[in-house]
Structure formats: C-alpha cells, structure tokens
Design a protein around this motif. Structure first.
Motif, mmCIF file in Angstrom:
data_model
loop_
_atom_site.group_PDB
_atom_site.id
_atom_site.type_symbol
_atom_site.label_atom_id
_atom_site.label_comp_id
_atom_site.label_asym_id
_atom_site.label_seq_id
_atom_site.Cartn_x
_atom_site.Cartn_y
_atom_site.Cartn_z
ATOM 1 N N ARG A 86 0.850 -1.184 0.000
ATOM 2 C CA ARG A 86 0.000 0.000 0.000
ATOM 3 C C ARG A 86 0.886 1.233 0.000
ATOM 4 O O ARG A 86 1.976 1.235 0.571
ATOM 5 N N LEU A 87 0.419 2.295 -0.642
ATOM 6 C CA LEU A 87 1.132 3.564 -0.598
ATOM 7 C C LEU A 87 0.601 4.383 0.572
ATOM 8 O O LEU A 87 -0.604 4.610 0.672
ATOM 9 N N LYS A 88 1.481 4.817 1.423
ATOM 10 C CA LYS A 88 1.084 5.528 2.626
ATOM 11 C C LYS A 88 0.320 6.810 2.278
ATOM 12 O O LYS A 88 0.836 7.710 1.630
ATOM 13 N N GLY A 89 -0.946 6.859 2.710
ATOM 14 C CA GLY A 89 -1.754 8.057 2.553
ATOM 15 C C GLY A 89 -2.284 8.315 1.167
ATOM 16 O O GLY A 89 -2.907 9.354 0.935
ATOM 17 N N LEU A 90 -2.070 7.390 0.226
ATOM 18 C CA LEU A 90 -2.459 7.630 -1.161
ATOM 19 C C LEU A 90 -3.284 6.466 -1.711
ATOM 20 O O LEU A 90 -3.049 5.309 -1.357
ATOM 21 N N ALA B 160 -1.048 22.445 -1.498
ATOM 22 C CA ALA B 160 -1.955 21.768 -2.439
ATOM 23 C C ALA B 160 -1.870 20.250 -2.299
ATOM 24 O O ALA B 160 -2.897 19.552 -2.332
ATOM 25 N N HIS B 161 -0.657 19.730 -2.138
ATOM 26 C CA HIS B 161 -0.530 18.280 -1.975
ATOM 27 C C HIS B 161 -1.004 17.844 -0.594
ATOM 28 O O HIS B 161 -1.648 16.781 -0.464
ATOM 29 N N ARG B 162 -0.708 18.622 0.427
ATOM 30 C CA ARG B 162 -1.203 18.277 1.765
ATOM 31 C C ARG B 162 -2.735 18.297 1.800
ATOM 32 O O ARG B 162 -3.358 17.517 2.524
ATOM 33 N N TYR B 163 -3.337 19.182 1.008
ATOM 34 C CA TYR B 163 -4.801 19.188 0.880
ATOM 35 C C TYR B 163 -5.278 17.831 0.370
ATOM 36 O O TYR B 163 -6.232 17.250 0.904
ATOM 37 N N MET B 164 -4.622 17.314 -0.686
ATOM 38 C CA MET B 164 -5.050 16.035 -1.247
ATOM 39 C C MET B 164 -4.851 14.909 -0.241
ATOM 40 O O MET B 164 -5.712 14.021 -0.110
ATOM 41 N N LEU B 165 -3.748 14.922 0.476
ATOM 42 C CA LEU B 165 -3.534 13.896 1.499
ATOM 43 C C LEU B 165 -4.616 13.979 2.573
ATOM 44 O O LEU B 165 -5.097 12.954 3.072
ATOM 45 N N GLY B 166 -5.011 15.210 2.926
ATOM 46 C CA GLY B 166 -6.082 15.386 3.903
ATOM 47 C C GLY B 166 -7.417 14.900 3.379
ATOM 48 O O GLY B 166 -8.203 14.282 4.111
ATOM 49 N N LEU B 167 -7.707 15.199 2.118
ATOM 50 C CA LEU B 167 -8.953 14.725 1.513
ATOM 51 C C LEU B 167 -8.990 13.203 1.501
ATOM 52 O O LEU B 167 -10.005 12.594 1.877
ATOM 53 N N TYR B 168 -7.892 12.580 1.096
ATOM 54 C CA TYR B 168 -7.855 11.116 1.062
ATOM 55 C C TYR B 168 -8.026 10.526 2.468
ATOM 56 O O TYR B 168 -8.701 9.503 2.642
#
Length: 728
Positions: free
Chosen positions: A113-117, A498-506
């Motif tokens: 698994r990819l961590k957080g993605l 912007a990337h931390r936003y995506m990690l938070g959304l996921y």
C-alpha cells in the motif's frame, strides 16, 4: 513474473503478452524494452549510442556514456542530461545537482500500500510481483526507492517513487514525478483528453513532433481541462490493431504529463505531481511518497488497452461493498427543483419514481442551512426546517416506504462566506494573508491540510449520516483553488499546501467510507471535473458531466471510455429542451445514451405526460435486463463521434453469450447513406438471436457483415440491438 539476471544486471518483467526490461549500466538503471512479450530478453538492441558531439560525459575514457543520450528509468538534473528530469532536489547550499546510482533491490510477491495515497491493490499476493529498486546519492545520502508492480492477470505495470532523507541536513524536493520512460524513437501519436465544464474528456490525437508537450492541471484538482491520462500509440493504431501504451496517474490534484522528443528523436514520457508551485521540505529521517502511475500496454489496438484499464479499475482500484454490485437506477431532483424544494414536491417525484421502477431517490443541493441560492450555507450541514419541516430522517423514511433508497448531496470541501462556519472560523479556508479571497460560485475552499478542519467535517457528516437512513452520497466540489495557502503551515512549507490538501482529503474519505461501508459514494466536481482514478479508489462512480444533452454526451462518454469503465460513469436522462444547451431530443436517444453508463434520471417526473411515463417505465425495465452487461461486460467502441456524424458501441458479457449494441446518428444525411452496425467481441462460431425480432445470425456474420441500420428520417436518432447466444 519479475526476474533478475545477475550476470547482465538485467531486470525482466513478463505477463499477459507483455514484457518490460531494464538493465544496470555503470550503476544507472537504463530502459531497454517495453512491448510484446519476449521469452528471454538478451539485449539484442544497444541502448548506448556512439559518441555525440557536445554530449557531456563523466569519464573521458567513456565518452559514449553520456547522460544526454542514455535511456534512464528515473533521470535526474544537473549532470549532463538536458532533457526533462523526473526529479529535482535542492540542497541546503542552494545547489540542485544530484546523482542517483543503484544501491540494492528486492523482488517480492504481492503489492504494498502507498502511505496516505490511493492505489491499485491485490486481494492475494500471488496476483502480482513487485520490485523495490533503491538508488542513492552518496553526497546527500538521499535514497529514492522506485517501486514497480507487475500484475499477473493484466498487461500492466505500476510505478511510484519514495524519497528518503538518510542524511543530516534538510533537502527540498522541487520535482518528483512518479515515473519516467525513455523510448528509443519518436514514431508515436499522442492521444489525450481535454475539455472544460460541460465538455469533459474530448478526444485529441496528433503525431509527436520535436517539442515538449505538457498536459497538466494547476487548479488544485485533476480538472475537466485535462485528464491525468495519455496514450502513446504507434501510427496506424486503431481500435482493433496496433501497439498502444497508456499512462494513468492515480491522483486527484495538480498533475503534469510531459512528453518530449529530443534532438536524437528519442521520446521521454513523465507523469506525476505538477512541479509548478510545488516543493516539499524533506527533513532528515523523513520520506515523501509519490502517487502511483498505472502503465498498460496493448498490441491489439486502443480497444484492448481500454478494456485493460476498465477491468483493472473496476476490480483492483474500486473497493468496498459496491465494487461488484449492480448499481441502482436513480432519480436526482436537481433539474426538477433546483433550490426551490419542498417535502411535497420531493415526495411527488419519489412516488412517480417508485411507480416506474427507479431504485434510488437523491436529494441534491438546497436542503441545509438557509440555502435558497448558491450564495450561502456551505459548511453548515444542518437541515433547513423551512423546506423540510419534518427533517431528513422523516423524509428518508417516507422515501424508503415507497421502496426506494435515499441519497443526499454534499459539498464538504467548500465554505460560504455567508455561513456560521465561516463567521466562526474565517481562517479555515485556503487563503494568503493580506490578499483578496477570490470567490467562485460564491464560495471558498476549506483547508483540508488542517486536522481540525477534517475533524469538523467528519463529525458534521457523521451527524447527518447517523440520524437518517441514507444509502448514497453525492460528493461535489464546485470550484478550483486560488490563494493556495494554509494558516498553519510555516513559510518554508507553504508550497506543500496543495498536496497536503489532497492527502487530507484522502484521509477524510478513507475514514468516512470505512465508517459507513454500506453507503454508496459518488464523486462529482461540477460534473466530471475530478473524474480520476484517485477518486475512484474511494468512490466507485463519478458524475460524468453536468451536461446531460444526449448529443454532447456521445463525445463525452466516448472520450471517458478510453480509461474509465461504464459502471463508473454517471449518465442521466434529463428534460428536453436540455437545460445546458437547449437542444430538443427524443426520450429514446436520451435513454439510449444514458443506458450506456450508470443509468439514472434528472428531470421532473411529476410533470410527465402519460406517454412519457410509459416510455420511461419501458426504458427502466429494459436497462434492468441489460444492466449486468453494461456495468460488468466488455466494452467496444465502433464508430467515433469525433470524426463523423455517427457514434456506435457495444457491450458483451464475459461468456460472450449476450451483447447489446447502440448506434447513433446526429444529423440527417440528405444523401440517405446506408449505415451498418457491426458487433465486436462475439463468438464467431456461435449463433445469436435478435431478441426484438427473433432473427438468428452467426456471430461471424454479425461482426464482419453487420446489421443494416433502419432508414429513418430526422435528426438525433438512436438504435439498439440486444442479442443472445442460442444452441445450434
């Protein structure tokens, strides 16, 4: 399987008629081959050309070994390769030169698994082999682990990269693509999918030229402007023959695909997070994981490439209880009521829905706060008792008593300035101090990089989901990011927002879908503005476009089909004249286009005439008969609406015992051209019966000769054939 030849330092991947090879030369992993399967690759073609004038080299005795001409698996910057790099690192001294060399590798069964993605997965370790290839820059002690996974049952390789700082000083990542690939020639057509709101995933194809082509988004979402997917196809490749290479990024934020043809007519393809306005501080002991790229190969044309993605994303990207379930036929109230909804009107629509055979009622925007228009209340997820005096629980009970499921629209990532949430927490949105907070659709974007914002949203949604019987959520996102900054991040990490936003959304989606596994989630972003593999990992279906016009949808759904399966494509019958383009079309063509995806309705059922209700009842009954084929069958594109006046496709079940074919004519042809529909994917040795007429034909005749399309006058016509295999 993945094998390693220690003598030649050669890695070979072989599966499902496909091979992929690279070798270690002077400590660099160099690409050798990707294409039709080779039993035992022995390096028949040299990948190291002779000396080139003015090409840099590190060893005067090996002038031929120049970074500017080598086919790297993961090229860097600053040591002589002038092409587009896969990564770029800034050191504490300000320099941006790094040099990764092979350190070690590990081959193993299964897939991490990819961590957080989000990423593709396996149900059993025997389904895949994986390789972790560790590269190191000895001066900084930066290690980059390139992870490759080869699927047993698909001609697919996935790739990603993990950056690990094993040194004692912080590093800054300026660029971190998930993959790079160097082809030895430039004889390719580039196929990509562009568009805008109401016009997503339009098809484009053109030969590569001596330029760098960039397909990207810097909007904070994968966007309707460009899909994070492209194909490199050999000239002449069509639906049924030729070689094609697909590249798909499992990510929902800013991305960049770059395809470069260099001075020696080689081609470099890279794909990953968009380096524009991005950096990541990599402290000692920390790591950074890139998203996954899914690379697929077909030697049998574009149709086979699409079918690979369809099956993989349907079976090993989508997850949860609904992955293998037939999806419900729904009615959405939005175009019937917009914001002017009431219990009486909603139940009137629901009663007709139950009568005609619809299975799910979806309450769209306008049920919460004091939202009478799009100027208020996002963030205040509390039912509006003016419109729904008995509350959501009562309404859902009434709908369930009619035999329907109950669904609800949310836009959790947004906040209205006119809301209790914003007045209480004005710092919770993306913003830059001292700068105007730009509005789109009268709303701002919540900062999902913040744990307190995610915790609020999780609790707010749980309060709704735990207090009403809700079976489905439509998760919308109706604007892109501006003033991308976070109040909690320090200055040297603002470009991580912007990337931390995506990690938070996921993280939020993982938590919600795990807490409510019985709820079917559908993704939406002003229609298909965030239709990407990253969202499909959490939500197995996506609203394809806000444009429900049948004629426009021919192109939108055709383009979308190159990578996404029909079961993932929300497709609705709406009113005529169409609310987006004003076109007048029949219920027949609207129904046939919508039946080619995840079927539903978006109109005022309570205002139907008696004849219209009968037609819709027949459409629903018919779709229920063909639904297993459409949602789980093999899809074939037959006529391209981007190149002519017609469109056609068909679906065939896994055993080739049943098929459904669709043919569409946009405008009347005054020359009265005779059209023919040719099925694909049938058993040529079997007999098939036309269910509507009883006529029997051989599978070979249906595929190679075809059926004559009825000669009917008028614009916007559609025809459908359902056939079943019979015993001889």
């Amino acid at each position: 399987m993945i094998s390693y030849d220690g003598t030649d330092h050669l890695f070979q991947f072989t599966t499902c008629g496909m091979s992929y090879c690279f070798a270690l030369k002077e400590g660099f992993p160099l690409h050798l081959y990707w294409g039709t399967a080779i039993k035992n690759y022995k390096g028949s073609r040299s990948v190291i050309p002779g000396p080139r004038s003015f090409a840099p080299y590190a060893d005067p005795k090996k002038r031929y070994f120049s970074p500017d001409t080598l086919p790297f698996e993961y090229p860097g910057y600053g040591t002589g390769d002038f092409r587009n790099p896969a990564y770029q690192i800034q050191l504490k001294n300000g320099s941006t030169v790094t040099d990764l060399h092979y350190e070690s590798h590990r081959i193993y069964k299964g897939k991490k698994r990819l961590k957080g993605l989000p990423a593709t997965y396996v149900m059993d370790d025997q389904e895949a082999d994986s390789l972790d290839l560790t590269l190191v820059d000895t001066i900084t002690d930066l290690r980059v682990v390139l992870t490759y996974t080869l699927f047993r049952d698909y001609p697919v390789i996935t790739r990603s990269a993990c950056f690990e700082n094993h040194g004692c000083q912080p590093l800054r990542i300026l660029r971190a693509f998930s993959m790079a690939l160097d082809f030895s020639d430039d004889r390719f057509d580039l196929i990509n999918f562009y568009g805008n709101h109401n016009n997503e995933r339009q098809f484009a194809r053109h030969p590569l030229s001596m330029v760098r082509t960039v397909i990207d988004s810097a909007r904070g979402a994968s966007s309707p402007q460009h899909d994070p997917f492209f194909i490199l196809a050999r000239p002449g490749t069509d639906e049924k023959s030729g070689s094609a290479y697909g590249f798909s990024l499992v990510y929902s934020g800013n991305f960049s695909a770059q395809i470069e043809v260099d001075q020696y007519h080689t081609t470099r393809a890279t794909l990953g997070i968009n380096p524009f306005d991005f950096s990541w501080k990599l402290d000692p002991g920390s790591s950074f994981q890139t998203p996954e790229v899914v690379m697929a190969y077909s030697s049998k044309g574009l149709g086979s490439l699409s079918q690979t993605y369809h099956q993989l994303y349907r079976e090993r990207l989508a997850r949860g209880q609904f992955r293998d379930r037939l999806r419900p036929i729904l009615i959405n109230n939005w175009e019937a009521t917009y914001f002017k909804l009431s219990e009486e009107k909603l139940l009137a629509i629901a009663r007709v829905a139950a009568r005609v055979g619809i299975e799910l009622f979806v309450l769209d925007d306008g049920w919460f706060g004091h939202r009478d228009n799009d100027r208020s209340s996002l963030g205040d997820w509390i039912v509006d008792r003016r419109k729904l005096p008995h509350g959501l629980d009562w309404l859902s009970q009434q709908v369930h008593q009619l035999g329907l499921g109950f669904g609800l629209w949310f836009e959790p990532e947004m906040v209205s300035p006119d809301s209790t949430l914003y007045r209480t927490h004005p710092d919770w949105c993306l913003h830059v101090p001292g700068r105007t907070r730009s509005l789109v659709r009268n709303q701002l974007v919540l900062d999902l990089s913040r744990a307190d914002v995610r915790n609020y949203l999780f609790q707010a949604l749980c309060n709704v989901l735990s207090n009403a019987n809700i079976n489905y959520i439509k998760w919308d996102m109706n604007r892109h990011m501006t003033e991308i900054g976070s109040a909690l991040l320090p200055a040297d990490r603002q470009r991580e927002t912007a990337h931390r936003y995506m990690l938070g959304l996921y993280e939020l989606l993982e938590k919600l879908t795990t807490t409510y596994p019985e709820v079917l989630f559908e993704s939406c972003s002003s229609g298909g503005g965030r239709f990407d593999p990253g969202m499909l990992y959490y939500m197995p279906q996506t609203w394809t476009s806000d444009n429900t016009d049948a004629v426009c949808r021919l192109k939108i759904q055709y383009g979308t089909s190159f990578i996404y399966p029909a079961i993932a494509m929300g497709a609705h019958v709406s009113a005529s004249p169409n609310h987006q383009v004003g076109r007048v079309t029949s219920l027949a063509i609207r129904g046939h286009v919508a039946m080619s995806g995840n079927f539903g309705y978006e109109l005022d059922l309570a205002e139907l005439s008696e004849d219209e209700e009968k037609i819709i009842r027949r459409q629903i009954a018919f779709y229920k008969q063909i639904r297993p084929i459409v949602q789980f069958g093999r899809f074939y594109r037959i006529e391209n609406p981007f190149t002519g006046n017609t469109a056609a496709w068909c679906f065939v079940n896994s055993t080739r015992t049943e098929a459904i074919g669709f043919f569409f004519i946009v405008l009347t042809d005054p020359s009265r051209t005779m059209h023919c529909f040719q099925f694909r994917g049938l058993d040529p040795n079997a007999l098939y019966k036309n269910i509507a007429t009883g006529d029997v034909f051989g599978g070979d005749e249906l595929m190679y000769s075809g059926l004559t399309v009825p000669d009917v006058k008028g614009d916007f016509r559609s025809f459908v054939w359902r056939i079943q295999k019979i015993s001889k």
